[in-house]
Motif scaffolding. Structure first.
Motif, PDB file in Angstrom:
ATOM      1  N   PRO A 145       0.629  -1.062   0.086  1.00  0.00           N
ATOM      2  CA  PRO A 145      -0.182   0.142  -0.121  1.00  0.00           C
ATOM      3  C   PRO A 145       0.942   1.331   0.046  1.00  0.00           C
ATOM      4  CG  PRO A 145      -0.802  -1.485   1.771  1.00  0.00           C
ATOM      5  CD  PRO A 145       0.454  -2.144   1.232  1.00  0.00           C
ATOM      6  N   ALA A 146       0.255   2.242  -0.872  1.00  0.00           N
ATOM      7  CA  ALA A 146       1.180   3.409  -0.971  1.00  0.00           C
ATOM      8  C   ALA A 146       1.585   4.203   0.279  1.00  0.00           C
ATOM      9  CB  ALA A 146       0.510   4.559  -1.910  1.00  0.00           C
ATOM     10  N   ALA A 147       0.870   4.161   1.439  1.00  0.00           N
ATOM     11  CA  ALA A 147       1.003   4.737   2.688  1.00  0.00           C
ATOM     12  C   ALA A 147       2.190   4.146   3.490  1.00  0.00           C
ATOM     13  CB  ALA A 147      -0.167   4.494   3.517  1.00  0.00           C
ATOM     14  N   LEU A 148       2.583   3.063   2.883  1.00  0.00           N
ATOM     15  CA  LEU A 148       3.783   2.332   3.802  1.00  0.00           C
ATOM     16  C   LEU A 148       4.961   3.266   3.392  1.00  0.00           C
ATOM     17  CD1 LEU A 148       5.025  -0.089   5.439  1.00  0.00           C
ATOM     18  CD2 LEU A 148       5.515  -1.163   3.105  1.00  0.00           C
ATOM     19  N   ARG A 149       5.150   3.511   2.429  1.00  0.00           N
ATOM     20  CA  ARG A 149       6.396   4.843   1.847  1.00  0.00           C
ATOM     21  C   ARG A 149       6.561   6.033   2.805  1.00  0.00           C
ATOM     22  NH1 ARG A 149       8.612   8.182  -1.957  1.00  0.00           N
ATOM     23  NH2 ARG A 149      10.183   6.876  -3.259  1.00  0.00           N
ATOM     24  N   ASP A 150       5.419   6.389   2.955  1.00  0.00           N
ATOM     25  CA  ASP A 150       5.372   7.530   3.791  1.00  0.00           C
ATOM     26  C   ASP A 150       5.844   7.224   5.331  1.00  0.00           C
ATOM     27  OD1 ASP A 150       4.272   8.977   1.898  1.00  0.00           O
ATOM     28  OD2 ASP A 150       2.423   8.895   2.509  1.00  0.00           O
ATOM     29  N   ARG A 151       5.213   5.883   5.833  1.00  0.00           N
ATOM     30  CA  ARG A 151       5.482   5.652   7.213  1.00  0.00           C
ATOM     31  C   ARG A 151       7.032   5.498   7.393  1.00  0.00           C
ATOM     32  NH1 ARG A 151       0.632   2.614   7.346  1.00  0.00           N
ATOM     33  NH2 ARG A 151       1.978   0.722   7.206  1.00  0.00           N
ATOM     34  N   VAL A 152       7.483   4.695   6.227  1.00  0.00           N
ATOM     35  CA  VAL A 152       8.829   4.244   6.356  1.00  0.00           C
ATOM     36  C   VAL A 152       9.742   5.321   6.207  1.00  0.00           C
ATOM     37  CG1 VAL A 152      10.857   3.083   5.062  1.00  0.00           C
ATOM     38  CG2 VAL A 152       8.646   1.914   5.501  1.00  0.00           C
ATOM     39  N   LEU A 153       9.251   6.549   5.543  1.00  0.00           N
ATOM     40  CA  LEU A 153      10.446   7.632   5.278  1.00  0.00           C
ATOM     41  C   LEU A 153      10.310   8.326   6.468  1.00  0.00           C
ATOM     42  CD1 LEU A 153       9.759   8.633   1.430  1.00  0.00           C
ATOM     43  CD2 LEU A 153      11.652   7.128   2.915  1.00  0.00           C
ATOM     44  N   ALA A 154       9.137   8.544   7.287  1.00  0.00           N
ATOM     45  CA  ALA A 154       8.900   9.215   8.311  1.00  0.00           C
ATOM     46  C   ALA A 154       9.834   8.632   9.420  1.00  0.00           C
ATOM     47  CB  ALA A 154       7.219   9.189   8.792  1.00  0.00           C
ATOM     48  N   GLU A 155       9.679   7.326   9.729  1.00  0.00           N
ATOM     49  CA  GLU A 155      10.362   6.558  10.648  1.00  0.00           C
ATOM     50  C   GLU A 155      12.021   6.597  10.502  1.00  0.00           C
ATOM     51  OE1 GLU A 155       9.167   2.449  11.602  1.00  0.00           O
ATOM     52  OE2 GLU A 155      10.600   2.401  13.025  1.00  0.00           O
ATOM     53  N   ILE A 156      12.572   6.811   9.443  1.00  0.00           N
ATOM     54  CA  ILE A 156      14.005   6.764   9.127  1.00  0.00           C
ATOM     55  C   ILE A 156      14.456   8.174   9.507  1.00  0.00           C
ATOM     56  CG2 ILE A 156      14.154   4.896   7.425  1.00  0.00           C
ATOM     57  CD1 ILE A 156      14.988   7.409   5.787  1.00  0.00           C
ATOM     58  N   GLY A 157      13.716   8.906   9.588  1.00  0.00           N
ATOM     59  CA  GLY A 157      13.841  10.317  10.199  1.00  0.00           C
ATOM     60  C   GLY A 157      14.544  10.503  11.495  1.00  0.00           C
ATOM     61  N   VAL A 158      13.809   9.301  12.348  1.00  0.00           N
ATOM     62  CA  VAL A 158      14.108   9.359  13.732  1.00  0.00           C
ATOM     63  C   VAL A 158      14.996   8.213  13.937  1.00  0.00           C
ATOM     64  CG1 VAL A 158      12.079  10.940  14.319  1.00  0.00           C
ATOM     65  CG2 VAL A 158      12.113   8.099  14.264  1.00  0.00           C
ATOM     66  N   VAL A 159      15.338   7.237  13.157  1.00  0.00           N
ATOM     67  CA  VAL A 159      16.051   6.243  13.354  1.00  0.00           C
ATOM     68  C   VAL A 159      17.509   6.367  13.486  1.00  0.00           C
ATOM     69  CG1 VAL A 159      16.535   3.781  12.902  1.00  0.00           C
ATOM     70  CG2 VAL A 159      14.375   4.573  13.447  1.00  0.00           C
ATOM     71  N   ARG A 160      18.395   5.992  14.339  1.00  0.00           N
ATOM     72  CA  ARG A 160      19.928   6.394  14.218  1.00  0.00           C
ATOM     73  C   ARG A 160      20.479   5.091  13.275  1.00  0.00           C
ATOM     74  NH1 ARG A 160      24.843   6.841  18.074  1.00  0.00           N
ATOM     75  NH2 ARG A 160      23.556   5.616  19.368  1.00  0.00           N
ATOM     76  N   GLN A 161      21.365   5.269  12.664  1.00  0.00           N
ATOM     77  CA  GLN A 161      22.088   3.893  11.845  1.00  0.00           C
ATOM     78  C   GLN A 161      23.125   3.400  12.522  1.00  0.00           C
ATOM     79  OE1 GLN A 161      22.510   6.689   8.198  1.00  0.00           O
ATOM     80  NE2 GLN A 161      21.507   4.753   7.105  1.00  0.00           N
ATOM     81  N   LEU A 162      23.392   2.109  12.416  1.00  0.00           N
ATOM     82  CA  LEU A 162      24.341   1.232  12.706  1.00  0.00           C
ATOM     83  C   LEU A 162      25.717   1.750  12.106  1.00  0.00           C
ATOM     84  CD1 LEU A 162      22.726  -2.199  13.112  1.00  0.00           C
ATOM     85  CD2 LEU A 162      23.313  -0.674  14.953  1.00  0.00           C
ATOM     86  N   PRO A 163      26.771   1.906  12.950  1.00  0.00           N
ATOM     87  CA  PRO A 163      27.913   1.756  12.464  1.00  0.00           C
ATOM     88  C   PRO A 163      28.402   0.727  11.561  1.00  0.00           C
ATOM     89  CG  PRO A 163      28.441   1.569  14.657  1.00  0.00           C
ATOM     90  CD  PRO A 163      26.879   1.536  14.348  1.00  0.00           C
ATOM     91  N   PRO A 164      29.261   0.782  10.640  1.00  0.00           N
ATOM     92  CA  PRO A 164      29.889  -0.381  10.001  1.00  0.00           C
ATOM     93  C   PRO A 164      30.364  -1.487  11.244  1.00  0.00           C
ATOM     94  CG  PRO A 164      30.794   1.283   9.124  1.00  0.00           C
ATOM     95  CD  PRO A 164      30.279   1.800  10.326  1.00  0.00           C
ATOM     96  N   ALA A 165      30.249  -2.847  10.873  1.00  0.00           N
ATOM     97  CA  ALA A 165      30.890  -3.791  12.043  1.00  0.00           C
ATOM     98  C   ALA A 165      32.254  -3.722  11.363  1.00  0.00           C
ATOM     99  CB  ALA A 165      30.140  -5.117  11.624  1.00  0.00           C
ATOM    100  N   VAL A 166      33.145  -4.040  12.375  1.00  0.00           N
ATOM    101  CA  VAL A 166      34.587  -4.148  12.131  1.00  0.00           C
ATOM    102  C   VAL A 166      34.743  -5.857  11.867  1.00  0.00           C
ATOM    103  CG1 VAL A 166      37.142  -4.259  13.007  1.00  0.00           C
ATOM    104  CG2 VAL A 166      35.365  -2.481  13.673  1.00  0.00           C
ATOM    105  N   SER A 167      35.487  -5.883  10.569  1.00  0.00           N
ATOM    106  CA  SER A 167      35.312  -7.275  10.045  1.00  0.00           C
ATOM    107  C   SER A 167      35.983  -8.263  10.927  1.00  0.00           C
ATOM    108  CB  SER A 167      36.009  -7.286   8.711  1.00  0.00           C
ATOM    109  OG  SER A 167      35.127  -6.464   7.766  1.00  0.00           O
ATOM    110  N   PRO A 168      35.458  -9.555  10.952  1.00  0.00           N
ATOM    111  CA  PRO A 168      36.139 -10.485  11.961  1.00  0.00           C
ATOM    112  C   PRO A 168      37.402 -10.762  11.211  1.00  0.00           C
ATOM    113  CG  PRO A 168      34.124 -11.457  11.046  1.00  0.00           C
ATOM    114  CD  PRO A 168      34.090  -9.803  10.697  1.00  0.00           C
TER     115      PRO A 168
END
Lengths: 248, 196
Positions: A59-82
């Motif tokens: 449903p088209a509304a999903l796009r708006d919800r996802v884009l709104a949510e990423i506005g407040v979600v902090r991203q993870l830093p890259p994992a240091v390779s094992p």
């Protein structure tokens, strides 16, 4: 039954191995067997095609919800390779560190610029909440889930606990709003006294979001106090509420 | 076995490099890049979640979690370990299957057995899916499997069943199910011409 862990590659790629120990031992096997890792990678790509072939427009509304949510979600830093990855990087003659470090620096910079340091702290809590959602669902769905309720002076609180999962979730309604600089703090109380647990603030309707608390272990009571923002190591005010948990 | 050659149509390989490039930008906090990633992966994500959960409202919720996770964890994507689409679809499939298993844990055993009896994951999917080129190709490859391979693979992938449940359901030994899942997927890989 075959003891050859290799045969598990198909089930593993289909996410059909639900026993964590079995999965972990297969993953260890992958670390030692480059050929198996390669095969598993190809099978996972194949499984992904089973998924992408059944694509369906959401449903088209999903796009708006996802884009709104990423506005407040902090991203993870890259994992240091094992360590296991070092060979691969060496083979491709690409230095590992500069890439990881510049990635980290750029991600940290981007995060700091967009959010600011104060926002980061709040964000961290929000993130944990979001991740906790699936854990909340798991506790609520546990076959041995037990609810303990308590109501006192307009405040009602509920703890749903599962001994089999060793987890509990706290809900509440009716907590008064707090001035800046104060927070509600939850405590797990057991033989060792009160252990500091989650911090929370009610939303405008006076509810707190479901909070997954620390290990149930030998906790006998859950308490809530008002503490300075950032929480305390030991309660500094008398508890608003103490809820006894049923014994195991 | 002679692998069938993939048809000379767009098989997503152009998208593949595009998606990987975009994911690297997303890892640096690029929201415009994320919107393009969204447009490339939202339908596959929603599609797979919907097949596994079979409930549109729950599927939308889980799809949202998955897409936000793509944003959150983009820095963890490592192109040397697989394609961007495979990374996204692995997250989507895992979330959907975990949700089904959490729900099942609360269902009594008899209900669960009954569900196993009536639910035919592949048929359900075949009836509901949009007839795209990629689905047609997948269907053709699936029809090249033995009945047991096809059931083992599709019950696990679209039904979200563990290999133990699949063995119980198809009344075959565990070792057989494991082997059929592996050789079934290998045959699919060769038939689809999956890049390795």
């Amino acid at each position: 039954m075959s003891r050859d862990p290799h045969t598990l590659a198909g089930a593993y790629a289909l996410h059909a191995v639900d026993d964590p120990a079995e999965r972990a031992s297969f993953e260890e096997h992958l670390d030692r067997c480059a050929e198996c890792a390669e095969e598993t990678r190809g099978l996972r790509e194949t499984a992904a095609r089973l998924g992408s072939a059944v694509a369906q427009e959401p449903p088209a509304a999903l796009r708006d919800r996802v884009l709104a949510e990423i506005g407040v979600v902090r991203q993870l830093p890259p994992a240091v390779s094992p360590v296991a990855d070092l060979d691969r990087h060496r083979a491709s003659r690409r230095p590992l560190w500069p890439r990881v470090v510049s990635g980290l620096a750029a991600a940290a910079l981007a995060a700091a610029v967009t959010l600011g340091v104060v926002a980061l702290r709040t964000q961290d809590l929000l993130d944990r909440e979001r991740q906790a959602n699936s854990r909340v669902a798991a506790v609520l769905a546990a076959p041995d889930a037990t609810t303990v309720s308590s109501a006192d002076g307009g405040v009602s609180a509920r703890v749903v606990m599962s001994r089999s999962q060793g987890t509990m979730v706290f809900f509440s309604a009716g907590l008064a709003p707090l001035p800046d600089g104060k927070t509600y703090q939850l405590w797990r109380i057991g033989p060792a006294g009160p252990l500091p647990d989650r911090l929370t603030r009610p939303d405008p309707s006076g509810r707190t979001p479901p909070l997954v608390l620390g290990k149930l272990g030998d906790t006998t009571q859950v308490g809530i106090t008002v503490e300075p923002a950032g929480g305390s190591a030991k309660p500094t005010t008398s508890p608003l509420m103490v809820m006894p948990l049923p014994p195991a | 076995m002679r692998p069938r050659r993939a048809l000379p149509v767009d098989d997503g390989r152009h998208d593949r490099h595009e998606l990987e490039k975009l994911l690297r930008q997303v890892a640096l906090g690029d929201r415009v890049a994320f919107e393009r990633v969204y447009d490339m992966v939202a339908a596959p994500v929603y599609g797979v979640v919907l097949r596994v959960l079979r409930d549109p409202a729950q599927s939308e919720e889980v799809a949202q979690e998955v897409l936000v996770e793509v944003w959150r964890a983009a820095a963890r994507f490592d192109a040397s370990r697989g394609s961007g689409m495979s990374w996204v679809m692995t997250i989507a499939h895992h979330r959907a299957v975990d949700r089904v298993r959490a729900a099942q844990a609360s269902t009594v055993r008899e209900d669960r057995a009954a569900r196993l009896e009536v639910h035919r994951p592949y048929d359900d999917v075949a009836e509901s899916v949009e007839a795209t080129l990629e689905w047609e190709r997948l269907r053709r490859c699936l029809s090249g499997l033995t009945e047991l391979q096809r059931q083992s693979v599709t019950y696990a992938y679209y039904g979200g069943y563990t290999y133990r449940e699949v063995a119980e359901l198809l009344k075959v030994p565990l070792a057989t199910v494991k082997t059929r899942m592996r050789d079934g997927l290998i045959r699919m890989r060769d038939c689809l011409g999956v890049e390795r």
